[in-house]
Scaffold this motif. Structure first.
Motif, PDB file in Angstrom:
ATOM      1  N   ALA A   1      18.437  39.260  40.523  1.00 25.65           N
ATOM      2  CA  ALA A   1      19.305  40.089  41.390  1.00 25.65           C
ATOM      3  C   ALA A   1      20.695  39.484  41.557  1.00 25.65           C
ATOM      4  N   LEU A   2      20.817  38.188  41.295  1.00 27.38           N
ATOM      5  CA  LEU A   2      22.095  37.508  41.538  1.00 27.38           C
ATOM      6  C   LEU A   2      22.827  37.147  40.251  1.00 27.38           C
ATOM      7  N   LYS A   3      22.302  37.578  39.101  1.00 28.13           N
ATOM      8  CA  LYS A   3      22.835  37.027  37.840  1.00 28.13           C
ATOM      9  C   LYS A   3      24.281  37.435  37.561  1.00 28.13           C
ATOM     10  N   HIS A   4      24.785  38.465  38.300  1.00 31.95           N
ATOM     11  CA  HIS A   4      26.195  38.831  38.106  1.00 31.95           C
ATOM     12  C   HIS A   4      27.070  38.294  39.225  1.00 31.95           C
ATOM     13  N   ASP A   5      26.488  37.452  40.059  1.00 28.89           N
ATOM     14  CA  ASP A   5      27.219  36.873  41.200  1.00 28.89           C
ATOM     15  C   ASP A   5      27.121  35.353  41.095  1.00 28.89           C
ATOM     16  N   ARG A   6      28.059  34.747  40.392  1.00 24.21           N
ATOM     17  CA  ARG A   6      27.969  33.315  40.057  1.00 24.21           C
ATOM     18  C   ARG A   6      27.822  32.464  41.306  1.00 24.21           C
ATOM     19  N   ALA A   7      28.647  32.719  42.309  1.00 29.76           N
ATOM     20  CA  ALA A   7      28.602  31.893  43.532  1.00 29.76           C
ATOM     21  C   ALA A   7      27.256  32.063  44.229  1.00 29.76           C
TER      22      ALA A   7
ATOM     23  N   ALA B   1      21.236  31.389  31.898  1.00 21.28           N
ATOM     24  CA  ALA B   1      22.497  31.489  31.147  1.00 21.28           C
ATOM     25  C   ALA B   1      23.309  32.681  31.641  1.00 21.28           C
ATOM     26  N   GLU B   2      22.595  33.753  32.040  1.00 20.33           N
ATOM     27  CA  GLU B   2      23.331  34.918  32.570  1.00 20.33           C
ATOM     28  C   GLU B   2      24.009  34.559  33.896  1.00 20.33           C
ATOM     29  N   GLY B   3      23.300  33.796  34.710  1.00 18.24           N
ATOM     30  CA  GLY B   3      23.853  33.494  36.039  1.00 18.24           C
ATOM     31  C   GLY B   3      24.857  32.362  36.042  1.00 18.24           C
ATOM     32  N   LEU B   4      24.697  31.402  35.097  1.00 14.47           N
ATOM     33  CA  LEU B   4      25.551  30.211  35.127  1.00 14.47           C
ATOM     34  C   LEU B   4      26.424  30.060  33.882  1.00 14.47           C
ATOM     35  N   GLY B   5      26.254  30.973  32.939  1.00 16.72           N
ATOM     36  CA  GLY B   5      27.053  30.893  31.712  1.00 16.72           C
ATOM     37  C   GLY B   5      26.759  29.621  30.938  1.00 16.72           C
ATOM     38  N   ASP B   6      27.783  29.082  30.290  1.00 19.55           N
ATOM     39  CA  ASP B   6      27.589  27.883  29.459  1.00 19.55           C
ATOM     40  C   ASP B   6      27.189  26.669  30.287  1.00 19.55           C
TER      41      ASP B   6
END
Ligand code: G3I
Length: 361
Positions: free
Chosen positions: A127-133, A177-182
């Protein structure tokens, strides 16, 4: 012998069925008895681990074998998000606490697995994967609560598990990886260090013995994390091997990873005696058990030959053959004999081989 991801994950439901109805017992196929051997943990100056789950703590033969032969425990699944993190964000730590209590009462160290694993993507993180913070806050809070809870008992944690693609091309991050990227591999290490300043923090993976490209990629990831200043302080090779693992392969990853100078964990050793499609003989054939013993001796020797500071633990992924996840795996078999004690809890040739390898050092 490489275990496929399907086999590795296919175990869960089938293994669950075995656990639910009592794992398959094949005393009739028990390995040929070998001379009683010393408690395994007394044969080495480093930690000898096994994995367990709370369902096994009600079995006195099982707990007796653990207390006699092992000096460290890894919760097999009940310290993972799949068991702890509920869909409403609450934490269910009852099972993990029970295992921690068993470790304290039995004077066993504990190793935690795992914090970030592509194979587990709980709804609250999805649910949070598009909200990095928000994603980072949720992960930091989870790690602070879980790692912080077992601080002082847990010697180390598999912070990131199985992050390398099977063919060595790239990484497997899943929702992480979706939530935190690289940063998906680096950030959890920093959070774990905040939660426990003393624990050894591991990058852990499998098939590093049998897939050179994967081993190379694993090492490149470790180098990248270290260069980025991540508090990566241990390297784990799961070592899910086979009786037919070619000579030289079993110890390969241990020897390769030693160059980092970090503590090494043989973290999930089992040596399947089942081979899909090979109808000759059964998983408990003496010839297969002897071949299994050779593989066990090789990886035990490679680990024992490490400098003392790099010998974190040598962990076997289960106690008795009937306790093994492999008995429910898509690639295993209900009478697979992958461990050091047979289904009846008797020592097998592989146990004697491991003890002999440790004793020679
Ligand atoms: O015991 C419950 C049962 O009460 C319930 O009815 C059933 C259905 O929900 O689940 C049962 O628990 C299962 C447990 O195994 C015990 O069999 C879990 O669902 C299942 O997810 C769990 O699978 C574990 C798997 O990791 C996933 O966490 C295996 O035991 C464990 O051996 C396996 O270990 C992994 C390492 O963490 C990483 N390397 C590969 C290795 C093997 O797949």
């Amino acid at each position: 012998m490489s275990l496929t991801r399907r086999a590795l994950l296919g175990a869960a439901p089938a293994a669950a069925a075995l656990v639910a109805c009592g794992r398959h017992d094949d005393a009739a196929n028990a390995a040929p008895a070998v001379a009683p051997v010393r408690p395994l943990k007394d044969t080495a100056p480093f930690r000898i681990g096994t994995c367990l789950m709370t369902a096994e703590l009600d079995d006195p033969q099982f707990t007796g074998l653990v207390q006699r032969n092992f000096s460290q425990v890894t919760p097999e699944w009940e310290m993972k998000m799949e068991r702890i993190l509920a869909a409403d964000g609450s934490l269910a730590l009852d099972a993990a606490d029970r295992i921690a209590g068993f470790c304290r009462d039995s004077r066993l160290a504990m190793h935690g697995t795992t914090l970030v694993w592509y194979a587990q993507d709980p709804p609250t993180f999805e649910a949070l994967k598009h909200d990095r913070a928000g994603f980072e806050d949720h992960l930091r809070d989870y790690i602070r609560q879980v790692v912080g809870r077992y601080r002082g008992l847990a010697r180390g944690w598999d912070v990131v598990n199985e992050a390398v693609a099977e063919d060595g091309n790239g990484y497997r991050g899943g929702v992480w990886a979706e939530g935190l990227g690289d940063d998906f591999a680096r950030v959890p290490f920093e959070m774990a260090r905040e939660a426990d300043p003393d624990a050894v923090l591991f990058l852990n993976d499998y098939n590093l013995e049998s897939m050179p490209a994967k081993l190379d990629a694993f090492q490149r990831l470790a180098e990248r994390l270290l260069k980025a200043g991540a508090p990566l302080t241990g390297l784990g090779t799961q070592s899910h091997l086979g009786f037919d693992t070619p000579p030289g392969q079993a110890g390969a990853a241990v020897k390769a990873l030693a160059r980092f100078g970090l503590p090494i964990h043989v973290s999930e050793l089992d040596i399947t005696t089942h081979k899909p499609g090979l109808s000759l003989g059964s998983p408990s054939d003496p010839a297969r058990l002897q071949a299994q013993a050779r593989v066990a001796a090789e990886i035990a020797a490679a680990f024992a030959d490490l400098p003392a500071a790099q010998r974190y633990a040598f962990t076997i992924w289960g106690v008795r053959d009937k306790d093994s996840w492999l008995r429910g795996s898509a690639q295993g078999a209900p009478d697979d004999a992958p461990l050091l004690f047979d289904a009846a809890g008797a020592p097998k040739p592989a146990l004697a081989a491991v003890e002999a390898a440790f004793a020679r050092r």
